[in-house]
Design a protein around this motif. Structure first.
Motif, PDB file in Angstrom:
ATOM      1  N   HIS A   3       0.742   7.971  -1.049  1.00  0.00           N
ATOM      2  CA  HIS A   3       0.517   7.578  -2.448  1.00  0.00           C
ATOM      3  C   HIS A   3       1.813   7.574  -3.259  1.00  0.00           C
ATOM      4  CE1 HIS A   3      -3.810   7.839  -1.846  1.00  0.00           C
ATOM      5  NE2 HIS A   3      -3.652   9.043  -1.344  1.00  0.00           N
ATOM      6  N   ASP A   4       2.956   7.644  -2.595  1.00  0.00           N
ATOM      7  CA  ASP A   4       4.226   7.775  -3.307  1.00  0.00           C
ATOM      8  C   ASP A   4       4.519   6.578  -4.210  1.00  0.00           C
ATOM      9  OD1 ASP A   4       4.528  10.165  -2.027  1.00  0.00           O
ATOM     10  OD2 ASP A   4       6.078   9.500  -0.624  1.00  0.00           O
ATOM     11  N   ILE A   5       4.171   5.373  -3.754  1.00  0.00           N
ATOM     12  CA  ILE A   5       4.422   4.191  -4.585  1.00  0.00           C
ATOM     13  C   ILE A   5       3.670   4.302  -5.908  1.00  0.00           C
ATOM     14  CG2 ILE A   5       4.043   1.696  -4.798  1.00  0.00           C
ATOM     15  CD1 ILE A   5       4.404   1.440  -1.812  1.00  0.00           C
ATOM     16  N   PHE A   6       2.419   4.694  -5.825  1.00  0.00           N
ATOM     17  CA  PHE A   6       1.606   4.827  -7.035  1.00  0.00           C
ATOM     18  C   PHE A   6       2.156   5.924  -7.932  1.00  0.00           C
ATOM     19  CE2 PHE A   6      -2.968   5.299  -8.794  1.00  0.00           C
ATOM     20  CZ  PHE A   6      -2.757   4.278  -9.711  1.00  0.00           C
ATOM     21  N   ASP A   7       2.593   7.028  -7.333  1.00  0.00           N
ATOM     22  CA  ASP A   7       3.206   8.106  -8.114  1.00  0.00           C
ATOM     23  C   ASP A   7       4.372   7.583  -8.940  1.00  0.00           C
ATOM     24  OD1 ASP A   7       1.511  10.088  -7.212  1.00  0.00           O
ATOM     25  OD2 ASP A   7       2.898  10.872  -5.720  1.00  0.00           O
ATOM     26  N   GLY A   8       5.243   6.813  -8.292  1.00  0.00           N
ATOM     27  CA  GLY A   8       6.421   6.292  -8.979  1.00  0.00           C
ATOM     28  C   GLY A   8       6.073   5.359 -10.114  1.00  0.00           C
ATOM     29  N   LEU A   9       5.098   4.508  -9.897  1.00  0.00           N
ATOM     30  CA  LEU A   9       4.683   3.566 -10.934  1.00  0.00           C
ATOM     31  C   LEU A   9       4.034   4.283 -12.114  1.00  0.00           C
ATOM     32  CD1 LEU A   9       3.218   0.781  -8.634  1.00  0.00           C
ATOM     33  CD2 LEU A   9       5.289   0.609 -10.032  1.00  0.00           C
ATOM     34  N   LEU A  10       3.198   5.278 -11.817  1.00  0.00           N
ATOM     35  CA  LEU A  10       2.561   6.038 -12.891  1.00  0.00           C
ATOM     36  C   LEU A  10       3.592   6.820 -13.703  1.00  0.00           C
ATOM     37  CD1 LEU A  10      -0.571   7.356 -10.958  1.00  0.00           C
ATOM     38  CD2 LEU A  10      -0.567   5.653 -12.789  1.00  0.00           C
ATOM     39  N   ALA A  11       4.563   7.393 -13.019  1.00  0.00           N
ATOM     40  CA  ALA A  11       5.608   8.145 -13.716  1.00  0.00           C
ATOM     41  C   ALA A  11       6.421   7.232 -14.631  1.00  0.00           C
ATOM     42  CB  ALA A  11       6.524   8.825 -12.700  1.00  0.00           C
ATOM     43  N   TYR A  42       0.696  -1.244  -2.900  1.00  0.00           N
ATOM     44  CA  TYR A  42      -0.076  -0.005  -2.804  1.00  0.00           C
ATOM     45  C   TYR A  42      -1.541  -0.307  -2.533  1.00  0.00           C
ATOM     46  CZ  TYR A  42      -2.295   4.388  -4.181  1.00  0.00           C
ATOM     47  OH  TYR A  42      -3.070   5.532  -4.207  1.00  0.00           O
ATOM     48  N   ILE A  43      -2.103  -1.230  -3.283  1.00  0.00           N
ATOM     49  CA  ILE A  43      -3.504  -1.592  -3.083  1.00  0.00           C
ATOM     50  C   ILE A  43      -3.711  -2.185  -1.698  1.00  0.00           C
ATOM     51  CG2 ILE A  43      -5.355  -3.127  -3.876  1.00  0.00           C
ATOM     52  CD1 ILE A  43      -4.249  -2.768  -6.727  1.00  0.00           C
ATOM     53  N   SER A  44      -2.778  -2.999  -1.245  1.00  0.00           N
ATOM     54  CA  SER A  44      -2.878  -3.592   0.092  1.00  0.00           C
ATOM     55  C   SER A  44      -2.870  -2.522   1.173  1.00  0.00           C
ATOM     56  CB  SER A  44      -1.724  -4.575   0.324  1.00  0.00           C
ATOM     57  OG  SER A  44      -1.817  -5.685  -0.551  1.00  0.00           O
TER      58      SER A  44
END
Length: 234
Positions: A3-11, A42-44
Motif C-alpha cells: 500500500h506504499d503508493i497510496f500512502d505517498g499519495l495520501l500524505a 495502485y487500483i490496478s
C-alpha cells in the motif's frame, strides 16, 4: 499487498483542516498526471490481488482501501464537483455508488458492492462505517494512511473514537442530541434503535460527551453534510 503508493499519495494530497476534517486536494491531484497515474497503478495492483490469500484482517483493509481509492478516482474523473451525489451514471441515480468501477478476481464491483455486499455483510462490524470515506464533509475522515491488517484493530478503534467525538458524529444543543445520519441510515448496524446507537456512542465517547450521553434515552435529530471534502471546503 503493498500500500506504499497510496500512502505517498495520501500524505501528499490530504491535510487535516482546522475543523478536524481530512481535506483532499482534488484540484491538485486532478492536475498532476503523475499522481493520477500513481492512483491508477495502485487500483490496478489491487484488481490483480488474490484476496483469498490474505488474512481476515488484511482482507478488511484491502476492501476498505480499495473503496477509498476508487472513490477518490471517481471524484478526480469528474472534478470539479460540489458533491459526490452530482456524479450520476444515469439521470435517476442518486450518485455513483451502484456503477461497477473495479474488477477483482474477474468480478466487476461497484462501491455499494464493496461496502454493503462485502464489508458490512462479511464482517458485521459497525466500524466499517469509520473505515470507508464517501468524499463528503460529514463522512468519517478519509484515513491519511492506508489501512493494514496488522494494525487494523487499533486503526478502527481510533477512527470510531475520532468520529463519535467530533460534532459530525454527535453533538448537543442543550439536552437535545443530534447524531450523524449514518447512525440512522444504518441503525441495524448500531443496535437497531436509539438505545443501541446511544450505547455505541457511549462506548467511544470521551468524558465530556459521555457525561452528556448518560442522561439521554432518545435521539432528537440527525444531520449530514454532503458537501465535497475538498481542500478549502472541509
Amino acid at each position: 499487498m503493498n500500500h506504499d503508493i497510496f500512502d505517498g499519495l495520501l500524505a501528499k494530497r490530504t491535510t487535516l483542516s482546522t475543523r478536524g476534517i481530512v481535506a483532499v486536494d482534488y484540484a491538485g491531484w486532478a492536475a498532476s498526471p503523475g499522481d493520477r497515474a500513481g492512483l491508477t497503478a495502485y487500483i490496478s495492483s489491487m484488481n490483480a490481488t488474490n484476496v483469498a490469500n490474505l488474512t481476515r484482517a488484511e482482507q478488511f483493509a484491502f476492501w476498505a482501501n480499495l473503496y477509498n481509492a476508487a472513490t477518490i478516482d471517481i471524484i478526480l474523473d469528474n472534478w470539479p464537483v460540489k458533491t459526490i451525489r452530482d456524479i450520476k451514471p444515469n439521470p435517476l441515480a442518486l450518485g455513483p455508488w451502484k456503477k461497477p468501477v473495479v474488477t477483482v478476481g474477474g468480478t466487476k464491483l461497484s462501491l455499494d458492492d464493496i461496502e454493503h455486499g462485502i464489508l458490512r455483510k462479511g464482517w458485521k462490524d459497525p466500524r466499517v462505517h469509520y473505515a470507508v470515506n464517501c468524499a463528503s464533509i460529514s463522512c468519517p475522515n478519509l484515513p491519511r494512511k492506508a489501512l493494514r491488517g496488522a494494525s487494523l484493530e487499533s486503526s478502527l478503534e481510533a477512527a470510531a473514537r475520532a468520529y463519535v467525538n467530533h460534532p459530525r458524529g454527535a453533538r448537543f444543543s442543550g439536552t437535545a442530541l443530534t447524531v450523524s445520519s449514518i447512525y440512522k441510515w444504518y441503525k441495524q448496524d448500531f443496535g437497531n434503535n436509539d438505545t443501541g446507537i446511544i450505547a455505541h456512542l457511549k462506548k467511544y465517547a470521551d468524558a465530556p460527551l459521555r457525561a452528556k450521553l448518560e442522561g439521554v434515552t432518545r435521539i432528537s435529530a440527525d444531520a449530514y453534510d454532503w458537501g465535497i471534502n475538498a481542500t478549502g471546503k472541509a
